[in-house]
Write a protein that holds these residues in place. Sequence first.
Motif, PDB file in Angstrom:
ATOM      1  N   ALA A 197       0.858  -1.188   0.000  1.00 26.14           N
ATOM      2  CA  ALA A 197       0.000   0.000   0.000  1.00 26.14           C
ATOM      3  C   ALA A 197       0.895   1.240   0.000  1.00 26.14           C
ATOM      4  O   ALA A 197       1.381   1.664   1.052  1.00 26.14           O
ATOM      5  N   PRO A 198       1.160   1.820  -1.159  1.00 26.08           N
ATOM      6  CA  PRO A 198       2.042   2.989  -1.222  1.00 26.08           C
ATOM      7  C   PRO A 198       1.436   4.188  -0.512  1.00 26.08           C
ATOM      8  O   PRO A 198       0.213   4.300  -0.380  1.00 26.08           O
ATOM      9  N   VAL A 199       2.286   5.088  -0.060  1.00 28.74           N
ATOM     10  CA  VAL A 199       1.808   6.260   0.672  1.00 28.74           C
ATOM     11  C   VAL A 199       1.542   7.447  -0.251  1.00 28.74           C
ATOM     12  O   VAL A 199       0.952   8.436   0.167  1.00 28.74           O
ATOM     13  N   ASP A 200       1.984   7.355  -1.496  1.00 30.24           N
ATOM     14  CA  ASP A 200       1.788   8.474  -2.405  1.00 30.24           C
ATOM     15  C   ASP A 200       0.396   8.417  -3.035  1.00 30.24           C
ATOM     16  O   ASP A 200      -0.236   7.365  -3.096  1.00 30.24           O
ATOM     17  N   ALA A 201      -0.073   9.560  -3.509  1.00 24.03           N
ATOM     18  CA  ALA A 201      -1.376   9.634  -4.175  1.00 24.03           C
ATOM     19  C   ALA A 201      -1.203   9.351  -5.679  1.00 24.03           C
ATOM     20  O   ALA A 201      -0.155   9.655  -6.253  1.00 24.03           O
ATOM     21  N   PRO A 202      -2.198   8.785  -6.366  1.00 26.17           N
ATOM     22  CA  PRO A 202      -3.435   8.273  -5.770  1.00 26.17           C
ATOM     23  C   PRO A 202      -3.182   6.962  -5.041  1.00 26.17           C
ATOM     24  O   PRO A 202      -2.377   6.145  -5.461  1.00 26.17           O
TER      25      PRO A 202
END
Length: 296
Positions: free
Chosen positions: A95-100
Amino acid sequence: MHKRSPVIISCALTGAGDTRARNPAVPATPAEIANQAIDAAHAGAAVVHIHVRDPQTGRSSTKLEYYADVVDRIRSSGVDVLINLTTGPGTMLEAPVDAPFRVRPIADAELMTPHERVAHVLALKPDICSLDVATMNFGEAAFLNPANHLREMAALIRGVGVTIELEVFDLGHVRLASHLIATGAIPGAAAYFQLCLSVPWGAPATPAVVAEMRRLLPAGATWSAFGIGPDQFPMVAIAAISGGHVRVGLEDNLYVAPGRLAKDNAELVAKAARMVDELGYEVATVTQARAQLLGG
């Protein structure tokens, strides 16, 4: 010493992690996995728990041809041992922390449907297969096993007559597994739990945790336990003394003693068998394990 049923030793042969880089004894090819399974059986293991790897890269694989090769080699060897196939792969998320914000499977792994995860079990019909009753943080990734997936997988596994080993990593997982049994998704008469301890970030491998997990098990459930890394052999003693069965193997631990890499799975099994014997208990034969886990 109080009387108890013989202690079943399971051997988890290879796992899915990048452990071969840290101990070259970790088997990767179907021949290596099968040969170590056979050697582990000779050393005292009544059950062998099997993942498969790509023989070229050593990375985790889910190809039916690799499972079939390993199973055929073990069965054709004439060695009597219960075969336990994993259904764990296909569940790990990043689950990456960057958007989106989008979840994605971890590198070199694909997310799999419940049917895809048990396809090799349906085809090969082992004695046992694992079912991970766990949605949790798993290292830096997330391990995803929602209840609807578990119910579907359990129905498919039951349909081919394979015994389900319920892998639980924390107290809530025991409660969910017990709920699945109580609601008929999993047959309670042959409930078999594997307490998987000290996995980041599951329950720690302590006597208190084992005692509480035991308290939450359905009445009459058969159980085994293991700890990873340096907790492997202490958990052999804790589980045996507490009335459970034990699991060792290179999937969970690469060392036979502090600072000394295990030369193979059989060395770990032999040490566990000596410990069980020195505690005053009997190591289960395959016939005894079959009666306890499969009912005959």
